[in-house]
Design a protein around this motif. Structure first.
Motif, PDB file in Angstrom:
ATOM      1  N   LEU A 360      -4.830  13.038  -3.553  1.00 12.68           N
ATOM      2  CA  LEU A 360      -5.301  12.081  -2.544  1.00 12.68           C
ATOM      3  C   LEU A 360      -4.864  10.662  -2.877  1.00 12.68           C
ATOM      4  N   ARG A 361      -4.907  10.312  -4.169  1.00 10.39           N
ATOM      5  CA  ARG A 361      -4.487   8.959  -4.565  1.00 10.39           C
ATOM      6  C   ARG A 361      -2.998   8.756  -4.301  1.00 10.39           C
ATOM      7  N   LEU A 362      -2.177   9.730  -4.736  1.00  8.34           N
ATOM      8  CA  LEU A 362      -0.728   9.594  -4.550  1.00  8.34           C
ATOM      9  C   LEU A 362      -0.347   9.641  -3.071  1.00  8.34           C
ATOM     10  N   ALA A 363      -0.996  10.513  -2.317  1.00 11.71           N
ATOM     11  CA  ALA A 363      -0.684  10.637  -0.889  1.00 11.71           C
ATOM     12  C   ALA A 363      -1.038   9.364  -0.131  1.00 11.71           C
ATOM     13  N   GLY A 364      -2.055   8.635  -0.607  1.00  8.95           N
ATOM     14  CA  GLY A 364      -2.495   7.435   0.094  1.00  8.95           C
ATOM     15  C   GLY A 364      -1.702   6.189  -0.240  1.00  8.95           C
ATOM     16  N   GLN A 365      -0.789   6.285  -1.203  1.00  5.33           N
ATOM     17  CA  GLN A 365       0.035   5.127  -1.544  1.00  5.33           C
ATOM     18  C   GLN A 365       1.081   4.887  -0.451  1.00  5.33           C
ATOM     19  N   PRO A 366       1.529   3.620  -0.294  1.00  9.20           N
ATOM     20  CA  PRO A 366       2.499   3.299   0.763  1.00  9.20           C
ATOM     21  C   PRO A 366       3.787   4.120   0.642  1.00  9.20           C
ATOM     22  N   TYR A 367       4.400   4.380   1.777  1.00  7.01           N
ATOM     23  CA  TYR A 367       5.676   5.092   1.825  1.00  7.01           C
ATOM     24  C   TYR A 367       6.761   4.095   2.211  1.00  7.01           C
ATOM     25  N   PRO A 368       7.611   3.711   1.267  1.00  4.47           N
ATOM     26  CA  PRO A 368       8.667   2.739   1.586  1.00  4.47           C
ATOM     27  C   PRO A 368       9.547   3.200   2.742  1.00  4.47           C
ATOM     28  N   GLU A 369       9.628   4.515   2.939  1.00  3.27           N
ATOM     29  CA  GLU A 369      10.503   5.053   3.990  1.00  3.27           C
ATOM     30  C   GLU A 369      10.092   4.558   5.379  1.00  3.27           C
ATOM     31  N   THR A 370       8.800   4.276   5.579  1.00  2.00           N
ATOM     32  CA  THR A 370       8.327   3.858   6.908  1.00  2.00           C
ATOM     33  C   THR A 370       8.455   2.360   7.131  1.00  2.00           C
ATOM     34  N   GLY A 371       8.740   1.614   6.094  1.00  2.00           N
ATOM     35  CA  GLY A 371       8.848   0.155   6.228  1.00  2.00           C
ATOM     36  C   GLY A 371       7.531  -0.506   6.600  1.00  2.00           C
ATOM     37  N   GLY A 372       6.415   0.162   6.293  1.00  2.00           N
ATOM     38  CA  GLY A 372       5.097  -0.409   6.569  1.00  2.00           C
ATOM     39  C   GLY A 372       4.643  -0.269   8.001  1.00  2.00           C
ATOM     40  N   ARG A 373       5.424   0.409   8.834  1.00  2.00           N
ATOM     41  CA  ARG A 373       5.057   0.516  10.252  1.00  2.00           C
ATOM     42  C   ARG A 373       3.947   1.535  10.497  1.00  2.00           C
ATOM     43  N   THR A 374       3.772   2.462   9.591  1.00  2.00           N
ATOM     44  CA  THR A 374       2.684   3.439   9.699  1.00  2.00           C
ATOM     45  C   THR A 374       2.421   3.997   8.314  1.00  2.00           C
TER      46      THR A 374
END
Length: 426
Positions: A360-374
């Motif tokens: 849950l902690r790792l899954a909730g970290q930001p995904y650079p692939e989305t560029g912060g859009r979602t």
């Protein structure tokens, strides 16, 4: 024939001998000879008496015989032995093993020559036939000494490996072996010490151009340690086998793994899950299954595009692998659905809770692939295997727990206890 007093016991000794025996004067003229010599040379006695040994010697071998005779008469040799050819009256050539000894009188002066001839025509013919076959054979043929040096090779060695015979004979054969094959080759040779045979042994042999060729050997070791070897080039066969193995592995991997994330697919995972269940009875801790849904994945596709969605799926798969042990199984079932099998956990359920929280902690970290859009997340359903439960039943309970967590707000985990859902956050 020169006058010479031949002792009667000497005549009696060689008269019945199967070895051709003759007494000659120092000029090479017959004094006496037995019937065996007549049979070997093919001459009737009266015709042979009219000749001397030079007349029946093959012209190509006469000089060698005369040289040895002159050395013996000069006192350099007490006797000599050589293989030579004799010409029979019918034109045939017979091979003989000639031994000549110089006899002395009571005063120590040279008196006469004693010659013995053994017919070795059949042996020489067998050697010629063997050598002809040796030369024509397309396989590598060799004879090695007990100390590991090659004594004889056929022309196929040069044709296949590019080495001249002199080079092959100058070094122990092990010097030509691939470093990775030397130990096991010497071990196998040691097993055959004193005699024995091995078939189908393979190792790599150095080519003169620096490449390596795979050779499959059939080897027989004599009691004196000599090795008789026959080898065939199986390089192309081994390379074809390796290509087949790689292709088979690739086809199996494609059939059992998700093409995008490289994780096991549903088919492969269900087999592994069933195996874990089958062996659970012998393990102190039952397996724990997590059914994981990637929350917000539809939004990633809608907002960022399917290419970004694929990148997020790959990244999420990597995060799942980072969160669990190497022994645990992470798989992608379909779309945004993943599973994790925690097998043979120490402490079982508490350890599973720790793994869930890490995911849950790792899954909730930001995904650079989305560029912060979602920002995607994860919802997890947990189920501890129960005795007698099938793989499908365990998967169904974990799926139900995941939906219970989703109804409670997503980005969390749920499991059933005493008929009630228990929720966990990151």
């Amino acid at each position: 024939m020169p006058s010479y007093a031949v002792p009667s016991h000497f005549l009696a000794a060689f008269a019945k001998s199967a070895v051709g025996t003759a007494l000659l004067d120092l000029k090479g003229r017959w004094i006496a000879f037995n019937d065996a010599l007549c049979r070997i040379l093919g001459y009737p006695r009266d015709e042979l008496l009219a000749l001397d040994y030079r007349d029946v010697t093959h012209p190509a071998d006469l000089d060698a015989d005369l040289t040895q005779l002159q050395r013996m008469l000069a006192g350099d040799l007490d006797s000599y032995c050589l293989e030579k050819r004799y010409c029979r009256p019918d034109g045939a050539v017979v091979w003989g093993l000639l031994t000549v000894t110089l006899s002395h009188d009571d005063a120590g002066r040279p008196e006469c020559l004693i010659a013995q001839v053994i017919d070795i025509t059949a042996q020489k013919k067998a050697i010629e036939d063997r050598d002809a076959l040796f030369a024509l054979a397309p396989d590598l043929l060799s004879i090695s000494s007990h100390d590991g040096y090659i004594m004889q090779v056929n022309p196929a060695w040069h044709a296949l490996l590019g080495w001249d015979e002199a080079v092959l004979k100058s070094r122990p054969f092990v010097d030509f072996l691939h470093p990775d094959d030397r130990a096991r080759t010497l071990e196998k040779a040691g097993e055959l010490a004193g005699g024995g045979t091995v078939l189908g042994f393979r190792n790599r042999y150095l080519h003169a151009d620096g490449s390596w060729r795979w050779i499959e050997w059939s080897t027989s070791v004599a009691g004196d340690g000599r090795m008789f070897c026959s080898g065939r080039d199986v390089t192309e066969q081994i390379e074809a086998e390796e290509r087949t193995r790689r292709l088979s592995w690739e086809l199996h991997h494609r059939a059992t793994h998700d093409f995008l994330t490289g994780l096991p697919n549903r088919y492969e995972f269900m087999g592994r899950l069933q195996h874990a269940i089958d062996t659970a009875g012998r393990a102190p801790h039952p397996p724990v299954l997590m059914f994981i849904d990637l929350d917000g994945f539809k939004a990633v596709n809608d907002v960022c595009g399917h290419e970004t969605g694929d990148a997020v799926l790959i990244a999420f798969g990597r995060r799942l692998r980072e969160a669990v042990r190497r022994a645990d199984i992470v798989a992608r079932l379909a779309g945004d659905e993943f599973v994790v099998l925690l097998d043979r956990l120490h402490g079982s359920w508490p350890a599973a809770i720790e793994a869930v929280q890490a995911i849950l902690r790792l899954a909730g970290q930001p995904y650079p692939e989305t560029g912060g859009r979602t920002q995607p997340g994860a919802t997890i359903g947990m189920a501890l295997h129960r005795p007698g439960e099938s793989a499908d039943q365990l998967l169904s309970r974990a799926d139900a727990a995941m939906y219970a967590a989703k109804k409670a707000g997503k980005n969390r985990a749920a499991y059933e206890r005493a008929g009630q859902w228990v929720l966990l956050g990151a």
